[in-house]
Scaffold this motif. Structure first.
Motif, PDB file in Angstrom:
ATOM      1  N   GLY A  42       0.795  -1.223   0.000  1.00 22.68           N
ATOM      2  CA  GLY A  42       0.000   0.000   0.000  1.00 22.68           C
ATOM      3  C   GLY A  42       0.821   1.263   0.000  1.00 22.68           C
ATOM      4  O   GLY A  42       0.293   2.355  -0.042  1.00 22.68           O
ATOM      5  N   ASP A  43       2.131   1.144   0.045  1.00 23.34           N
ATOM      6  CA  ASP A  43       3.006   2.315   0.064  1.00 23.34           C
ATOM      7  C   ASP A  43       4.013   2.160  -1.072  1.00 23.34           C
ATOM      8  O   ASP A  43       3.624   1.978  -2.206  1.00 23.34           O
ATOM      9  CB  ASP A  43       3.694   2.413   1.427  1.00 23.34           C
ATOM     10  N   ASN A  44       5.294   2.234  -0.788  1.00 25.61           N
ATOM     11  CA  ASN A  44       6.332   2.075  -1.800  1.00 25.61           C
ATOM     12  C   ASN A  44       7.028   0.724  -1.734  1.00 25.61           C
ATOM     13  O   ASN A  44       8.051   0.535  -2.368  1.00 25.61           O
ATOM     14  CB  ASN A  44       7.400   3.175  -1.665  1.00 25.61           C
ATOM     15  N   GLY A  45       6.492  -0.194  -0.967  1.00 23.39           N
ATOM     16  CA  GLY A  45       7.125  -1.491  -0.819  1.00 23.39           C
ATOM     17  C   GLY A  45       6.239  -2.610  -1.321  1.00 23.39           C
ATOM     18  O   GLY A  45       5.034  -2.452  -1.472  1.00 23.39           O
ATOM     19  N   CYS A  46       6.856  -3.740  -1.601  1.00 24.33           N
ATOM     20  CA  CYS A  46       6.095  -4.893  -2.057  1.00 24.33           C
ATOM     21  C   CYS A  46       6.910  -6.163  -1.848  1.00 24.33           C
ATOM     22  O   CYS A  46       8.095  -6.124  -1.571  1.00 24.33           O
ATOM     23  CB  CYS A  46       5.707  -4.745  -3.525  1.00 24.33           C
ATOM     24  N   GLU A  47       6.216  -7.275  -1.994  1.00 32.90           N
ATOM     25  CA  GLU A  47       6.855  -8.583  -2.017  1.00 32.90           C
ATOM     26  C   GLU A  47       6.725  -9.111  -3.437  1.00 32.90           C
ATOM     27  O   GLU A  47       5.658  -9.028  -4.036  1.00 32.90           O
ATOM     28  CB  GLU A  47       6.158  -9.561  -1.073  1.00 32.90           C
ATOM     29  N   VAL A  48       7.794  -9.638  -3.963  1.00 32.24           N
ATOM     30  CA  VAL A  48       7.775 -10.256  -5.274  1.00 32.24           C
ATOM     31  C   VAL A  48       8.046 -11.734  -5.040  1.00 32.24           C
ATOM     32  O   VAL A  48       9.064 -12.097  -4.462  1.00 32.24           O
ATOM     33  CB  VAL A  48       8.839  -9.622  -6.199  1.00 32.24           C
ATOM     34  N   LYS A  49       7.102 -12.590  -5.486  1.00 30.40           N
ATOM     35  CA  LYS A  49       7.188 -14.017  -5.187  1.00 30.40           C
ATOM     36  C   LYS A  49       7.157 -14.853  -6.458  1.00 30.40           C
ATOM     37  O   LYS A  49       6.497 -14.507  -7.429  1.00 30.40           O
ATOM     38  CB  LYS A  49       6.001 -14.448  -4.332  1.00 30.40           C
ATOM     39  N   LYS A  50       7.866 -15.987  -6.376  1.00 33.71           N
ATOM     40  CA  LYS A  50       7.833 -16.987  -7.433  1.00 33.71           C
ATOM     41  C   LYS A  50       8.156 -18.316  -6.777  1.00 33.71           C
ATOM     42  O   LYS A  50       9.285 -18.540  -6.345  1.00 33.71           O
ATOM     43  CB  LYS A  50       8.855 -16.662  -8.512  1.00 33.71           C
ATOM     44  N   GLY A  51       7.163 -19.158  -6.649  1.00 34.00           N
ATOM     45  CA  GLY A  51       7.366 -20.429  -5.961  1.00 34.00           C
ATOM     46  C   GLY A  51       7.755 -20.186  -4.513  1.00 34.00           C
ATOM     47  O   GLY A  51       7.074 -19.501  -3.774  1.00 34.00           O
ATOM     48  N   VAL A  57      10.935  -5.508  -1.959  1.00 36.20           N
ATOM     49  CA  VAL A  57      11.391  -4.385  -2.765  1.00 36.20           C
ATOM     50  C   VAL A  57      10.834  -3.099  -2.172  1.00 36.20           C
ATOM     51  O   VAL A  57       9.635  -2.998  -1.911  1.00 36.20           O
ATOM     52  CB  VAL A  57      10.926  -4.523  -4.233  1.00 36.20           C
ATOM     53  N   ASN A  58      11.705  -2.118  -1.939  1.00 39.84           N
ATOM     54  CA  ASN A  58      11.301  -0.798  -1.492  1.00 39.84           C
ATOM     55  C   ASN A  58      11.710   0.197  -2.571  1.00 39.84           C
ATOM     56  O   ASN A  58      12.891   0.486  -2.735  1.00 39.84           O
ATOM     57  CB  ASN A  58      11.964  -0.448  -0.157  1.00 39.84           C
ATOM     58  N   LEU A  59      10.729   0.692  -3.311  1.00 41.30           N
ATOM     59  CA  LEU A  59      11.021   1.582  -4.437  1.00 41.30           C
ATOM     60  C   LEU A  59      11.503   2.954  -3.988  1.00 41.30           C
ATOM     61  O   LEU A  59      12.334   3.568  -4.661  1.00 41.30           O
ATOM     62  CB  LEU A  59       9.787   1.724  -5.330  1.00 41.30           C
ATOM     63  N   GLN A  60      11.014   3.434  -2.874  1.00 42.19           N
ATOM     64  CA  GLN A  60      11.423   4.759  -2.396  1.00 42.19           C
ATOM     65  C   GLN A  60      12.899   4.789  -2.024  1.00 42.19           C
ATOM     66  O   GLN A  60      13.621   5.717  -2.361  1.00 42.19           O
ATOM     67  CB  GLN A  60      10.577   5.177  -1.202  1.00 42.19           C
ATOM     68  N   ILE A  83       8.382  -1.918 -10.582  1.00 45.48           N
ATOM     69  CA  ILE A  83       8.304  -0.630 -11.290  1.00 45.48           C
ATOM     70  C   ILE A  83       7.319  -0.723 -12.448  1.00 45.48           C
ATOM     71  O   ILE A  83       6.486   0.161 -12.641  1.00 45.48           O
ATOM     72  CB  ILE A  83       9.699  -0.193 -11.773  1.00 45.48           C
ATOM     73  N   TRP A  84       7.409  -1.787 -13.234  1.00 44.64           N
ATOM     74  CA  TRP A  84       6.509  -1.946 -14.374  1.00 44.64           C
ATOM     75  C   TRP A  84       5.062  -2.111 -13.924  1.00 44.64           C
ATOM     76  O   TRP A  84       4.140  -1.660 -14.592  1.00 44.64           O
ATOM     77  CB  TRP A  84       6.935  -3.122 -15.238  1.00 44.64           C
ATOM     78  N   ASN A  85       4.856  -2.752 -12.772  1.00 43.72           N
ATOM     79  CA  ASN A  85       3.489  -2.949 -12.276  1.00 43.72           C
ATOM     80  C   ASN A  85       2.826  -1.660 -11.829  1.00 43.72           C
ATOM     81  O   ASN A  85       1.607  -1.559 -11.890  1.00 43.72           O
ATOM     82  CB  ASN A  85       3.470  -3.971 -11.134  1.00 43.72           C
ATOM     83  N   ILE A  86       3.603  -0.700 -11.375  1.00 42.78           N
ATOM     84  CA  ILE A  86       3.001   0.583 -10.986  1.00 42.78           C
ATOM     85  C   ILE A  86       2.986   1.572 -12.150  1.00 42.78           C
ATOM     86  O   ILE A  86       2.548   2.704 -12.007  1.00 42.78           O
ATOM     87  CB  ILE A  86       3.717   1.217  -9.770  1.00 42.78           C
ATOM     88  N   GLY A  87       3.501   1.133 -13.304  1.00 43.73           N
ATOM     89  CA  GLY A  87       3.551   2.012 -14.473  1.00 43.73           C
ATOM     90  C   GLY A  87       4.651   3.038 -14.385  1.00 43.73           C
ATOM     91  O   GLY A  87       4.575   4.091 -15.021  1.00 43.73           O
ATOM     92  N   GLY A  88       5.689   2.753 -13.599  1.00 36.74           N
ATOM     93  CA  GLY A  88       6.790   3.685 -13.421  1.00 36.74           C
ATOM     94  C   GLY A  88       7.780   3.645 -14.571  1.00 36.74           C
ATOM     95  O   GLY A  88       7.732   2.759 -15.429  1.00 36.74           O
ATOM     96  N   ASP A  89       8.663   4.610 -14.585  1.00 33.48           N
ATOM     97  CA  ASP A  89       9.699   4.719 -15.601  1.00 33.48           C
ATOM     98  C   ASP A  89      11.017   4.246 -14.998  1.00 33.48           C
ATOM     99  O   ASP A  89      11.426   4.713 -13.931  1.00 33.48           O
ATOM    100  CB  ASP A  89       9.803   6.173 -16.059  1.00 33.48           C
ATOM    101  N   LEU A  90      11.684   3.336 -15.681  1.00 33.12           N
ATOM    102  CA  LEU A  90      12.948   2.804 -15.166  1.00 33.12           C
ATOM    103  C   LEU A  90      14.011   3.879 -14.992  1.00 33.12           C
ATOM    104  O   LEU A  90      14.867   3.776 -14.120  1.00 33.12           O
ATOM    105  CB  LEU A  90      13.471   1.710 -16.095  1.00 33.12           C
TER     106      LEU A  90
END
Length: 121
Positions: A42-51, A57-60, A83-90
């Motif tokens: 809900g802020d600038n952080g997320c969990e990225v999972k695969k298996g 990840v903290n984008l800020q 970044i791509w999921n929030i529509g951000g620019d690399l």
């Protein structure tokens, strides 16, 4: 002198704000992100999972728990996915050392030609 001129020409041919090697890395990250899942906090952080793999990840703060982003200055595959999921620019998350401006500053100064050694008679 020739190298400096060639590097300037090379940089002017870039289509993005970063060079082709960085572009290739980002393209590879896109291919690697096919099966990842994202859970935002809900802020600038997320969990990225695969298996069983999971990264925070903290984008800020430009931090990923894999630590690749901090070491290289290039967003890792997990950060790119976020970044791509929030529509951000690399470009906004890429370290300044990879930007076109920085590259051009490094090769901004020309070396002036000098005379060779004089023959001794």
């Amino acid at each position: 002198m020739t190298r400096i001129v060639e590097k300037r020409k090379f940089c002017k041919s870039w289509k993005q704000n970063y060079g082709p090697l960085v572009k290739r890395k980002f393209d590879q990250n896109k291919k690697d992100n096919i099966e990842w899942n994202l859970v935002w906090n809900g802020d600038n952080g997320c969990e990225v999972k695969k298996g069983r793999k999971q990264y925070i990840v903290n984008l800020q703060d430009m931090i990923c728990s894999c630590r690749s982003w901090q070491f290289t200055g290039l967003p890792c595959p997990h950060a790119c996915y976020a970044i791509w999921n929030i529509g951000g620019d690399l470009d906004d998350y890429l370290d300044q050392c990879y930007h076109k401006n920085t590259y051009m500053k490094a090769y901004a100064y020309a070396l002036h030609p000098i005379n060779g050694a004089r023959d001794q008679i």
